[in-house]
Design a protein around this motif. Sequence first.
Motif, PDB file in Angstrom:
ATOM      1  N   UNK A   1       0.815  -1.201   0.000  1.00 45.62           N
ATOM      2  CA  UNK A   1       0.000   0.000   0.000  1.00 45.62           C
ATOM      3  C   UNK A   1       0.853   1.256   0.000  1.00 45.62           C
ATOM      4  N   UNK A   2       0.279   2.336  -0.506  1.00 43.60           N
ATOM      5  CA  UNK A   2       0.976   3.613  -0.473  1.00 43.60           C
ATOM      6  C   UNK A   2      -0.051   4.720  -0.348  1.00 43.60           C
ATOM      7  N   UNK A   3       0.406   5.870   0.131  1.00 42.11           N
ATOM      8  CA  UNK A   3      -0.468   7.033   0.267  1.00 42.11           C
ATOM      9  C   UNK A   3       0.361   8.297   0.172  1.00 42.11           C
ATOM     10  N   UNK A   4      -0.238   9.340  -0.395  1.00 42.43           N
ATOM     11  CA  UNK A   4       0.439  10.627  -0.522  1.00 42.43           C
ATOM     12  C   UNK A   4       0.053  11.561   0.617  1.00 42.43           C
ATOM     13  N   UNK A   5      -0.314  10.958   1.749  1.00 43.45           N
ATOM     14  CA  UNK A   5      -0.685  11.667   2.972  1.00 43.45           C
ATOM     15  C   UNK A   5      -0.078  10.886   4.140  1.00 43.45           C
ATOM     16  N   UNK A   6       0.393  11.582   5.171  1.00 37.64           N
ATOM     17  CA  UNK A   6       0.975  10.890   6.320  1.00 37.64           C
ATOM     18  C   UNK A   6       0.190  11.092   7.616  1.00 37.64           C
ATOM     19  N   UNK A   7      -0.791  11.982   7.618  1.00 38.92           N
ATOM     20  CA  UNK A   7      -1.584  12.235   8.819  1.00 38.92           C
ATOM     21  C   UNK A   7      -2.266  10.951   9.270  1.00 38.92           C
ATOM     22  N   UNK A   8      -2.330  10.720  10.587  1.00 40.03           N
ATOM     23  CA  UNK A   8      -2.923   9.493  11.113  1.00 40.03           C
ATOM     24  C   UNK A   8      -4.439   9.469  10.909  1.00 40.03           C
ATOM     25  N   UNK A   9      -5.003   8.259  10.952  1.00 35.30           N
ATOM     26  CA  UNK A   9      -6.452   8.108  10.835  1.00 35.30           C
ATOM     27  C   UNK A   9      -7.172   8.881  11.934  1.00 35.30           C
ATOM     28  N   UNK A  10      -6.641   8.848  13.141  1.00 29.63           N
ATOM     29  CA  UNK A  10      -7.277   9.567  14.247  1.00 29.63           C
ATOM     30  C   UNK A  10      -7.370  11.056  13.942  1.00 29.63           C
ATOM     31  N   UNK A  11      -6.263  11.645  13.544  1.00 26.02           N
ATOM     32  CA  UNK A  11      -6.257  13.082  13.279  1.00 26.02           C
ATOM     33  C   UNK A  11      -7.173  13.437  12.106  1.00 26.02           C
ATOM     34  N   UNK A  12      -7.184  12.603  11.090  1.00 23.44           N
ATOM     35  CA  UNK A  12      -8.043  12.867   9.937  1.00 23.44           C
ATOM     36  C   UNK A  12      -9.525  12.742  10.325  1.00 23.44           C
ATOM     37  N   UNK A  13      -9.825  11.768  11.174  1.00 20.72           N
ATOM     38  CA  UNK A  13     -11.212  11.570  11.600  1.00 20.72           C
ATOM     39  C   UNK A  13     -11.692  12.740  12.453  1.00 20.72           C
ATOM     40  N   UNK A  14     -10.867  13.177  13.378  1.00 27.82           N
ATOM     41  CA  UNK A  14     -11.220  14.314  14.226  1.00 27.82           C
ATOM     42  C   UNK A  14     -11.459  15.556  13.366  1.00 27.82           C
ATOM     43  N   UNK A  15     -10.594  15.765  12.379  1.00 31.48           N
ATOM     44  CA  UNK A  15     -10.768  16.921  11.483  1.00 31.48           C
ATOM     45  C   UNK A  15     -12.065  16.802  10.697  1.00 31.48           C
ATOM     46  N   UNK A  16     -12.396  15.604  10.250  1.00 31.63           N
ATOM     47  CA  UNK A  16     -13.609  15.403   9.458  1.00 31.63           C
ATOM     48  C   UNK A  16     -14.872  15.625  10.278  1.00 31.63           C
ATOM     49  N   UNK A  17     -14.788  15.408  11.583  1.00 32.60           N
ATOM     50  CA  UNK A  17     -15.951  15.590  12.451  1.00 32.60           C
ATOM     51  C   UNK A  17     -16.198  17.049  12.797  1.00 32.60           C
ATOM     52  N   UNK A  18     -15.324  17.927  12.367  1.00 36.06           N
ATOM     53  CA  UNK A  18     -15.524  19.383  12.443  1.00 36.06           C
ATOM     54  C   UNK A  18     -15.926  19.873  13.844  1.00 36.06           C
ATOM     55  N   UNK A  19     -15.097  19.524  14.811  1.00 36.01           N
ATOM     56  CA  UNK A  19     -15.291  20.056  16.155  1.00 36.01           C
ATOM     57  C   UNK A  19     -16.272  19.302  17.028  1.00 36.01           C
ATOM     58  N   UNK A  20     -16.879  18.232  16.517  1.00 39.36           N
ATOM     59  CA  UNK A  20     -17.862  17.492  17.310  1.00 39.36           C
ATOM     60  C   UNK A  20     -17.249  16.330  18.077  1.00 39.36           C
TER      61      UNK A  20
END
Length: 235
Positions: free
Chosen positions: A104-123
Motif C-alpha cells: 500500500x501507499x499514500x500521498x498523505x501521512x496524517x494518522x487516521x485519528x487526526x483525519x477523523x477528528x478533522x472530518x468531524x468538524x469540532x464534534x
Amino acid sequence: MPIRVYLAGPDVFLPDPGAWIERKKAICAAFGLHGVSPLDDLPDEPRSWTILPDWHRIALRNEAHIRSADAVVANLTPFRGPSADVGTVYEVGFARALGLRLFGYATVTTSLLDRTIAALRGTARQAADGSWSDADGLQIEQFGLFDNLMIEGGITGSGGTLIQQDKDRWHDLSVFERCIQAAAAAMFGGDRPRRLEPEQSDHTVVDPPRIVVACADSTPPLPCTSASSASSTCR
C-alpha cells in the motif's frame, strides 16, 4: 511468466484515468512487474456477463483481475473522507483472503485519528483517559495507524509494505514508484528491482518517504527511511 500486480485505487475516477494508468504500468514494467488495471479488458470474459448491469460486470471483472494477480498494490490515499476508498479496501480484503501479497501507499501521512477528528468538524470529544468519541458517543479508533487496523493488519499479515509521504495527492507518482520498488524487491527476493534513471521518469523523487515494513511474523512494523531498506527487510 511476469509477476502480475493489480493496481487498486480510486485512480479510475481521475479526469484521464487511462493515461494515468499507463504511466503506472510503465513504472511497474521498469521494475520487472506487469501492472494490471481495473480498466483492462478481461480475456475470455464469460458471455453471460454481457447481460449484466455495468456495475455488476465491473465488479466481477475486477475480482477476476485480482484472482489472476500475484500481488496487489493499493492506493490508500484518503478518498472523499478520512479513510481510503471503500472499493479499494474491499479489493485489499479480497486479495488478502486469496493469500496474495499486499502493498500500500499514500500521498498523505496524517494518522487516521487526526483525519477523523478533522472530518468531524469540532464534534469529537476526548475523555479523561485520552480516548476520543464522536457526537453519538461512538469511540474513534486510535492505534496510531495510518488507516483502519484491518487494512494495516492485512498488509502486515501478507508480508507487504506500506509507504507514506506527503505529496500532491492526485498528481504525484513518486510514492507509487517507491512502493513498486519495494514490491519488486519482495517478490523477486531482493535481487531484481532497479530504480528508474532520471531521463526515464516523468516525475521526480525528492525526499525519502515514511515506510512501514510489515512482515508476516509477529515482529512489529519497523520504520525505515528508504525503499531499499524496506526491500531487504521484508521478503
